[in-house]
Design a protein around this motif. Sequence first.
Motif, PDB file in Angstrom:
ATOM      1  N   PRO A 142      49.746  61.717  43.906  1.00  0.00           N
ATOM      2  CA  PRO A 142      51.068  61.174  43.575  1.00  0.00           C
ATOM      3  C   PRO A 142      50.985  60.124  42.469  1.00  0.00           C
ATOM      4  O   PRO A 142      50.080  59.283  42.459  1.00  0.00           O
ATOM      5  N   PRO A 143      51.920  60.159  41.521  1.00  0.00           N
ATOM      6  CA  PRO A 143      51.966  59.096  40.512  1.00  0.00           C
ATOM      7  C   PRO A 143      52.368  57.771  41.148  1.00  0.00           C
ATOM      8  O   PRO A 143      52.863  57.732  42.275  1.00  0.00           O
ATOM      9  N   VAL A 144      52.140  56.690  40.406  1.00  0.00           N
ATOM     10  CA  VAL A 144      52.639  55.379  40.821  1.00  0.00           C
ATOM     11  C   VAL A 144      53.545  54.844  39.726  1.00  0.00           C
ATOM     12  O   VAL A 144      53.328  55.106  38.536  1.00  0.00           O
ATOM     13  N   VAL A 145      54.571  54.090  40.141  1.00  0.00           N
ATOM     14  CA  VAL A 145      55.573  53.577  39.211  1.00  0.00           C
ATOM     15  C   VAL A 145      55.739  52.089  39.441  1.00  0.00           C
ATOM     16  O   VAL A 145      55.917  51.635  40.578  1.00  0.00           O
ATOM     17  N   GLY A 146      55.713  51.313  38.368  1.00  0.00           N
ATOM     18  CA  GLY A 146      55.912  49.870  38.427  1.00  0.00           C
ATOM     19  C   GLY A 146      55.237  49.206  37.245  1.00  0.00           C
ATOM     20  O   GLY A 146      54.503  49.843  36.484  1.00  0.00           O
ATOM     21  N   ASN A 147      55.476  47.929  37.074  1.00  0.00           N
ATOM     22  CA  ASN A 147      54.898  47.174  35.952  1.00  0.00           C
ATOM     23  C   ASN A 147      55.250  47.813  34.611  1.00  0.00           C
ATOM     24  O   ASN A 147      54.503  47.707  33.635  1.00  0.00           O
ATOM     25  N   GLY A 148      56.377  48.536  34.576  1.00  0.00           N
ATOM     26  CA  GLY A 148      56.814  49.143  33.331  1.00  0.00           C
ATOM     27  C   GLY A 148      56.131  50.443  32.973  1.00  0.00           C
ATOM     28  O   GLY A 148      56.296  50.945  31.849  1.00  0.00           O
ATOM     29  N   ILE A 149      55.351  51.025  33.889  1.00  0.00           N
ATOM     30  CA  ILE A 149      54.629  52.261  33.595  1.00  0.00           C
ATOM     31  C   ILE A 149      54.812  53.288  34.707  1.00  0.00           C
ATOM     32  O   ILE A 149      55.180  52.961  35.839  1.00  0.00           O
ATOM     33  N   VAL A 150      54.542  54.539  34.358  1.00  0.00           N
ATOM     34  CA  VAL A 150      54.327  55.618  35.310  1.00  0.00           C
ATOM     35  C   VAL A 150      52.894  56.079  35.098  1.00  0.00           C
ATOM     36  O   VAL A 150      52.540  56.519  33.993  1.00  0.00           O
ATOM     37  N   ALA A 151      52.043  55.946  36.109  1.00  0.00           N
ATOM     38  CA  ALA A 151      50.615  56.264  35.967  1.00  0.00           C
ATOM     39  C   ALA A 151      50.263  57.489  36.798  1.00  0.00           C
ATOM     40  O   ALA A 151      50.757  57.659  37.918  1.00  0.00           O
ATOM     41  N   VAL A 152      49.414  58.339  36.235  1.00  0.00           N
ATOM     42  CA  VAL A 152      48.926  59.517  36.940  1.00  0.00           C
ATOM     43  C   VAL A 152      47.408  59.561  36.817  1.00  0.00           C
ATOM     44  O   VAL A 152      46.827  59.020  35.880  1.00  0.00           O
ATOM     45  N   ARG A 153      46.759  60.224  37.806  1.00  0.00           N
ATOM     46  CA  ARG A 153      45.319  60.498  37.704  1.00  0.00           C
ATOM     47  C   ARG A 153      45.141  61.996  37.612  1.00  0.00           C
ATOM     48  O   ARG A 153      45.570  62.741  38.494  1.00  0.00           O
ATOM     49  N   THR A 154      44.513  62.461  36.549  1.00  0.00           N
ATOM     50  CA  THR A 154      44.417  63.881  36.275  1.00  0.00           C
ATOM     51  C   THR A 154      43.116  64.465  36.822  1.00  0.00           C
ATOM     52  O   THR A 154      42.194  63.742  37.203  1.00  0.00           O
ATOM     53  N   SER A 155      43.051  65.809  36.812  1.00  0.00           N
ATOM     54  CA  SER A 155      41.886  66.482  37.376  1.00  0.00           C
ATOM     55  C   SER A 155      40.646  66.369  36.495  1.00  0.00           C
ATOM     56  O   SER A 155      39.557  66.722  36.934  1.00  0.00           O
TER      57      SER A 155
END
Length: 383
Positions: A142-155
Amino acid sequence: MYARIRFFRLALIGLLSGSLAACGLFADTDPRFDPAPLTEYAPSLAVAPRWSASVGSGGGYGFIPQVTGDAVQVATPSGSVAALDLASGAVRWQVRTEPLSAGVGSDGQVTAVVTQSGEVLAFGPQGTELWRSQAASAVNIPPVVGNGIVAVRTSDYRIQAFDAASGKLRWEVQRPGPALALRTSMRMRLLPDLLLAGLPNGRLILIDTPTGAVRWEASVSAARGASDLERIADVVGEPLIVGTQVCGTSYQGRTTCFDISQGGRPIWSQEVGSATGMTTDEQRLYLPDDRSRVHALNLTDGGGLWVQSALLNRQLSAPAVAGPAVAVGDFEGYLHFLSRADGALMARLRIGGGPITSALVGVPGGVLVQTGDGRLLRVGAGG
């Protein structure tokens, strides 16, 4: 060609770790890995569904509900994304999009999911689509949202941050990864101006969210063994933060806690790992190990407080604290409630909908459960 080989390896370990333990692979030939039968006991905790909502279809490790204020955001592999009222389960908004591989991340204003083609989608507070951006590769966390960003971890072992307002890529961090990696319950975590994530190489990493600079990195567990399977040491579940203490747990490895106020110095490490993750009540850590024995560890020094083996090999989900209990889901769709004090079985509730693979989410007076058939339930514990 390399990409195809890598995809095959990832798919293979996803299948082998469908139960996320050796029990799933050898259960047909070795009775030691058979799931323990459910036992009778005198219930000591009242548990019951408060509400249930159908939010789509399908489920999986990459789909975990997220609570923001008085709402809960949820997504399903079928492409349904919704926000529900936490108290009643009433739908506040719902949209349909293409099939998804992971979701949701939300700060209440921006809600993000990822499609099966690796496209990151962001929605506003009423479900209006804001932007789409392409991740470097597939996303199953799952992505995370906050601090002005949307962050993902890819394969391919990158952490990518997209601007929450525009979707523009702001930074990325990549680390070398092992030949095989698990597909299991994993989550990143945001702190003020920082992102904390576990990696498939058994390490935790702390990243500055405005710049992408790595602030700290440390090993939870080192890979051991001769084969790629034996050397899997992924950090699983969500890293925990209690005060200045940061803790992570790894598959067939260890659980380790660090003191961030002292430069990330290790405080303690225990030879107890997990296949799905852990939770805390800020005094103890609770985690099911690779064979579904549930452990309670003292948060201060890692000392073992109790072990409950009645759910052996039942392929337990990541746990959540629920009132006086710690709750776990199993492969038959049962919720089990264990006493936080001594691990005694307190209650059991049949949820159905297939295996409970999504991490449970603790809420006041109970837990949220996302099922394999696309339902979200709020279950009360203790009244």
